[in-house]
Design a protein around this motif. Structure first.
Motif, PDB file in Angstrom:
ATOM      1  N   THR A 135      -1.784  -7.424  -0.744  1.00 40.69           N
ATOM      2  CA  THR A 135      -0.909  -6.770   0.237  1.00 40.69           C
ATOM      3  C   THR A 135      -1.731  -5.980   1.245  1.00 40.69           C
ATOM      4  O   THR A 135      -1.387  -5.902   2.428  1.00 40.69           O
ATOM      5  CB  THR A 135       0.101  -5.829  -0.446  1.00 40.69           C
ATOM      6  OG1 THR A 135      -0.602  -4.788  -1.141  1.00 40.69           O
ATOM      7  CG2 THR A 135       0.971  -6.581  -1.433  1.00 40.69           C
ATOM      8  N   VAL A 136      -2.825  -5.391   0.784  1.00 39.63           N
ATOM      9  CA  VAL A 136      -3.719  -4.640   1.684  1.00 39.63           C
ATOM     10  C   VAL A 136      -4.315  -5.595   2.711  1.00 39.63           C
ATOM     11  O   VAL A 136      -4.328  -5.316   3.921  1.00 39.63           O
ATOM     12  CB  VAL A 136      -4.842  -3.949   0.881  1.00 39.63           C
ATOM     13  CG1 VAL A 136      -5.803  -3.229   1.828  1.00 39.63           C
ATOM     14  CG2 VAL A 136      -4.256  -2.972  -0.126  1.00 39.63           C
ATOM     15  N   ILE A 137      -4.786  -6.728   2.233  1.00 41.90           N
ATOM     16  CA  ILE A 137      -5.415  -7.721   3.105  1.00 41.90           C
ATOM     17  C   ILE A 137      -4.408  -8.234   4.131  1.00 41.90           C
ATOM     18  O   ILE A 137      -4.722  -8.367   5.323  1.00 41.90           O
ATOM     19  CB  ILE A 137      -5.971  -8.889   2.260  1.00 41.90           C
ATOM     20  CG1 ILE A 137      -7.122  -8.389   1.385  1.00 41.90           C
ATOM     21  CG2 ILE A 137      -6.414 -10.041   3.144  1.00 41.90           C
ATOM     22  CD1 ILE A 137      -7.575  -9.383   0.320  1.00 41.90           C
ATOM     23  N   ASP A 193     -14.115  -8.928   3.038  1.00 41.82           N
ATOM     24  CA  ASP A 193     -14.603  -8.090   1.931  1.00 41.82           C
ATOM     25  C   ASP A 193     -13.802  -6.796   1.922  1.00 41.82           C
ATOM     26  O   ASP A 193     -13.958  -5.950   2.806  1.00 41.82           O
ATOM     27  CB  ASP A 193     -16.096  -7.804   2.113  1.00 41.82           C
ATOM     28  CG  ASP A 193     -16.666  -6.948   0.975  1.00 41.82           C
ATOM     29  OD1 ASP A 193     -16.081  -6.990  -0.126  1.00 41.82           O
ATOM     30  OD2 ASP A 193     -17.678  -6.247   1.200  1.00 41.82           O
ATOM     31  N   ILE A 194     -12.935  -6.638   0.907  1.00 39.31           N
ATOM     32  CA  ILE A 194     -12.093  -5.450   0.856  1.00 39.31           C
ATOM     33  C   ILE A 194     -12.921  -4.233   0.447  1.00 39.31           C
ATOM     34  O   ILE A 194     -13.718  -4.283  -0.490  1.00 39.31           O
ATOM     35  CB  ILE A 194     -10.899  -5.668  -0.104  1.00 39.31           C
ATOM     36  CG1 ILE A 194      -9.835  -4.594   0.139  1.00 39.31           C
ATOM     37  CG2 ILE A 194     -11.320  -5.727  -1.563  1.00 39.31           C
ATOM     38  CD1 ILE A 194      -8.487  -4.958  -0.437  1.00 39.31           C
ATOM     39  N   LYS A 195     -12.745  -3.158   1.193  1.00 29.63           N
ATOM     40  CA  LYS A 195     -13.549  -1.945   0.997  1.00 29.63           C
ATOM     41  C   LYS A 195     -12.643  -0.764   0.666  1.00 29.63           C
ATOM     42  O   LYS A 195     -11.422  -0.821   0.844  1.00 29.63           O
ATOM     43  CB  LYS A 195     -14.360  -1.647   2.264  1.00 29.63           C
ATOM     44  CG  LYS A 195     -15.290  -2.805   2.676  1.00 29.63           C
ATOM     45  CD  LYS A 195     -15.973  -2.501   3.990  1.00 29.63           C
ATOM     46  CE  LYS A 195     -16.903  -3.649   4.398  1.00 29.63           C
ATOM     47  NZ  LYS A 195     -16.171  -4.906   4.643  1.00 29.63           N
ATOM     48  N   ARG A 196     -13.290   0.321   0.215  1.00 33.03           N
ATOM     49  CA  ARG A 196     -12.514   1.515  -0.145  1.00 33.03           C
ATOM     50  C   ARG A 196     -11.724   2.032   1.056  1.00 33.03           C
ATOM     51  O   ARG A 196     -10.587   2.485   0.913  1.00 33.03           O
ATOM     52  CB  ARG A 196     -13.447   2.617  -0.665  1.00 33.03           C
ATOM     53  CG  ARG A 196     -14.001   2.338  -2.065  1.00 33.03           C
ATOM     54  CD  ARG A 196     -14.804   3.544  -2.573  1.00 33.03           C
ATOM     55  NE  ARG A 196     -15.331   3.287  -3.904  1.00 33.03           N
ATOM     56  CZ  ARG A 196     -14.664   3.496  -5.026  1.00 33.03           C
ATOM     57  NH1 ARG A 196     -13.412   3.948  -4.973  1.00 33.03           N
ATOM     58  NH2 ARG A 196     -15.212   3.237  -6.208  1.00 33.03           N
ATOM     59  N   GLN A 249      -6.552   2.982   4.170  1.00 32.67           N
ATOM     60  CA  GLN A 249      -5.899   2.831   5.472  1.00 32.67           C
ATOM     61  C   GLN A 249      -4.416   2.538   5.303  1.00 32.67           C
ATOM     62  O   GLN A 249      -4.028   1.640   4.573  1.00 32.67           O
ATOM     63  CB  GLN A 249      -6.568   1.719   6.275  1.00 32.67           C
ATOM     64  CG  GLN A 249      -5.954   1.513   7.656  1.00 32.67           C
ATOM     65  CD  GLN A 249      -6.699   0.462   8.453  1.00 32.67           C
ATOM     66  OE1 GLN A 249      -7.887   0.231   8.228  1.00 32.67           O
ATOM     67  NE2 GLN A 249      -6.014  -0.180   9.394  1.00 32.67           N
ATOM     68  N   TYR A 250      -3.598   3.303   6.022  1.00 33.87           N
ATOM     69  CA  TYR A 250      -2.160   3.105   5.889  1.00 33.87           C
ATOM     70  C   TYR A 250      -1.692   1.912   6.718  1.00 33.87           C
ATOM     71  O   TYR A 250      -1.981   1.797   7.906  1.00 33.87           O
ATOM     72  CB  TYR A 250      -1.369   4.331   6.330  1.00 33.87           C
ATOM     73  CG  TYR A 250       0.119   4.071   6.296  1.00 33.87           C
ATOM     74  CD1 TYR A 250       0.826   4.158   5.101  1.00 33.87           C
ATOM     75  CD2 TYR A 250       0.799   3.666   7.447  1.00 33.87           C
ATOM     76  CE1 TYR A 250       2.186   3.873   5.050  1.00 33.87           C
ATOM     77  CE2 TYR A 250       2.157   3.376   7.400  1.00 33.87           C
ATOM     78  CZ  TYR A 250       2.840   3.485   6.195  1.00 33.87           C
ATOM     79  OH  TYR A 250       4.182   3.191   6.149  1.00 33.87           O
ATOM     80  N   THR A 251      -0.969   1.017   6.074  1.00 28.24           N
ATOM     81  CA  THR A 251      -0.145   0.014   6.736  1.00 28.24           C
ATOM     82  C   THR A 251       1.126  -0.100   5.909  1.00 28.24           C
ATOM     83  O   THR A 251       1.144   0.317   4.737  1.00 28.24           O
ATOM     84  CB  THR A 251      -0.822  -1.385   6.797  1.00 28.24           C
ATOM     85  OG1 THR A 251      -0.765  -2.000   5.493  1.00 28.24           O
ATOM     86  CG2 THR A 251      -2.270  -1.289   7.271  1.00 28.24           C
ATOM     87  N   TYR A 276      -1.356   0.549  -2.116  1.00 24.14           N
ATOM     88  CA  TYR A 276      -2.071   1.715  -2.643  1.00 24.14           C
ATOM     89  C   TYR A 276      -1.555   2.989  -1.983  1.00 24.14           C
ATOM     90  O   TYR A 276      -1.775   4.083  -2.498  1.00 24.14           O
ATOM     91  CB  TYR A 276      -3.580   1.590  -2.389  1.00 24.14           C
ATOM     92  CG  TYR A 276      -4.277   0.587  -3.267  1.00 24.14           C
ATOM     93  CD1 TYR A 276      -4.936   0.986  -4.431  1.00 24.14           C
ATOM     94  CD2 TYR A 276      -4.276  -0.761  -2.949  1.00 24.14           C
ATOM     95  CE1 TYR A 276      -5.577   0.056  -5.244  1.00 24.14           C
ATOM     96  CE2 TYR A 276      -4.907  -1.697  -3.754  1.00 24.14           C
ATOM     97  CZ  TYR A 276      -5.558  -1.280  -4.902  1.00 24.14           C
ATOM     98  OH  TYR A 276      -6.191  -2.193  -5.714  1.00 24.14           O
ATOM     99  N   ARG A 277      -0.863   2.822  -0.821  1.00 17.98           N
ATOM    100  CA  ARG A 277      -0.361   3.974  -0.083  1.00 17.98           C
ATOM    101  C   ARG A 277       1.159   4.088  -0.132  1.00 17.98           C
ATOM    102  O   ARG A 277       1.696   5.191   0.000  1.00 17.98           O
ATOM    103  CB  ARG A 277      -0.804   3.873   1.386  1.00 17.98           C
ATOM    104  CG  ARG A 277      -2.312   3.913   1.615  1.00 17.98           C
ATOM    105  CD  ARG A 277      -2.894   5.306   1.314  1.00 17.98           C
ATOM    106  NE  ARG A 277      -2.196   6.344   2.021  1.00 17.98           N
ATOM    107  CZ  ARG A 277      -2.451   6.700   3.283  1.00 17.98           C
ATOM    108  NH1 ARG A 277      -3.409   6.074   3.964  1.00 17.98           N
ATOM    109  NH2 ARG A 277      -1.785   7.677   3.856  1.00 17.98           N
ATOM    110  N   ILE A 278       1.850   2.971  -0.302  1.00 14.21           N
ATOM    111  CA  ILE A 278       3.310   2.998  -0.319  1.00 14.21           C
ATOM    112  C   ILE A 278       3.807   2.760  -1.741  1.00 14.21           C
ATOM    113  O   ILE A 278       3.103   2.190  -2.573  1.00 14.21           O
ATOM    114  CB  ILE A 278       3.921   1.930   0.611  1.00 14.21           C
ATOM    115  CG1 ILE A 278       3.595   0.527   0.088  1.00 14.21           C
ATOM    116  CG2 ILE A 278       3.433   2.104   2.043  1.00 14.21           C
ATOM    117  CD1 ILE A 278       4.382  -0.590   0.748  1.00 14.21           C
TER     118      ILE A 278
END
Length: 328
Positions: A237-239, A249-252, A257-259, A264-266
């Motif tokens: 979902t982040v990607i 490459d997914i990073k911390r 970062q909010y989307t 991880y944020r919602i």
């Protein structure tokens, strides 16, 4: 009179013999076509087609076929389209065009592809009528927004000059049917209020694993988290939320970062699906396994280690992620 009658009989025999040999010739003549596909344009009649075949060397002469067509005109009415005619006799090729047995092209939507992935493939598919105007395409699909998740992964067959929207409508209808059936067969209770929420969850399951036996267990983790009001914390979902910003490459910082899609944020599900889920993923979302698991981590071989507690999960991360990174 006898001589005249004899001449007439001999003449008829000659004509009959000639006609027989001509008929035998057209029965057995192969179409010497030098292309895999041949297109018959709209409005093209047999006379024009035959002359074109003769010009290109596909047949030796049109005359005998034109004569034959005079005796059986109903067999020589042609239907426009794109045909496979190689390895056929001339009359078989004509019959195939008369029946309208066009070449069937195929287009495959692969589970896990996004709507943009599907559009890119459609754009490069043979004999598809494709418009670069996305808004026009959505209007033809009678949708206000992109149909992310709403196309069932499957192989669809089509004839030449099929509109892209027509093919997508078929994929959308099949997805609606599968989703409705899965929703009717759902297990209770589920922390999902609508079929659309099931579609969203199914798309996440699809992106998390390609290993079919794990799908219902993966689903159980997300269902358990939703029931506990825990964040889903799933990388796909982040990607998806990063879009073109994602560099592979997914990073911390990506996790922070909010989307609207960063789970991880919602809390809860993202606003839309993130891919086209398979029917298996949809049934996993609506009929998840009953497990005590709240965590999972990739083993690196396509399968996952499942954990009941954060402590167990951290140990699994140490074993499968950190050790692998150190070894590399």
């Amino acid at each position: 009179m006898k001589k005249i009658a004899l001449v007439l009989v001999l003449l008829l025999m000659v004509i009959s013999s000639f006609a027989y040999h001509q008929f035998a010739a057209i029965q057995n003549e192969s179409l010497k076509i030098n292309t895999d596909l041949y297109e018959v344009k709209s409005g093209v009649g047999f006379h024009r087609l035959c002359k074109e075949w003769q010009r290109q060397g596909f047949i030796s002469s049109c005359f005998r076929y034109q004569v034959y067509a005079k005796f059986a005109p109903q067999l020589f009415h042609l239907k426009a389209g794109v045909y496979e005619l190689s390895s056929l006799r001339v009359l078989d090729a004509i019959a195939k065009i008369h029946r309208g047995e066009q070449k069937q092209f195929s287009f495959t939507i692969i589970a896990g592809e996004t709507f943009n992935d599907v559009l890119s493939k459609l754009k490069n598919s043979p004999y598809i009528v494709f418009s670069n105007d996305k808004q026009q395409l959505l209007a033809e699909l009678q949708m206000d927004s992109e149909p992310e998740g709403w196309l069932l992964p499957e192989t669809y067959h089509y004839e030449a000059y099929t509109k892209a929207s027509s093919l997508l409508k078929r994929a959308n209808l099949k997805m609606q049917q599968v989703l409705e059936q899965a929703w009717q067969q759902r297990t209770e209770p589920l922390p999902l209020e609508t079929p659309y929420q099931a579609l969203i969850l199914a798309s996440i399951i699809e992106k998390e694993t390609g290993y079919a036996p794990e799908r219902t267990t993966i689903a159980s983790v997300f269902v358990n988290r939703l029931n506990k009001n825990m964040r889903l914390q799933t990388d796909p979902t982040v990607i998806y939320g990063l879009g073109q910003e994602f560099d592979g490459d997914i990073k911390r910082r990506d996790l922070r970062q909010y989307t609207p899609y960063n789970t991880y944020r919602i809390k809860g599900l993202p606003p839309t699906p993130i891919a086209m889920p398979s029917a298996d993923a949809i049934y996993a979302a609506t009929q998840p396994a009953q497990t005590p698991y709240y965590y999972f981590v990739s083993k690196g071989d396509g399968q996952h280690q499942f954990s009941k507690s954060l402590r167990e999960h951290n140990q699994a991360v140490q074993k499968y992620i950190l050790k692998r990174n150190n070894d590399s």
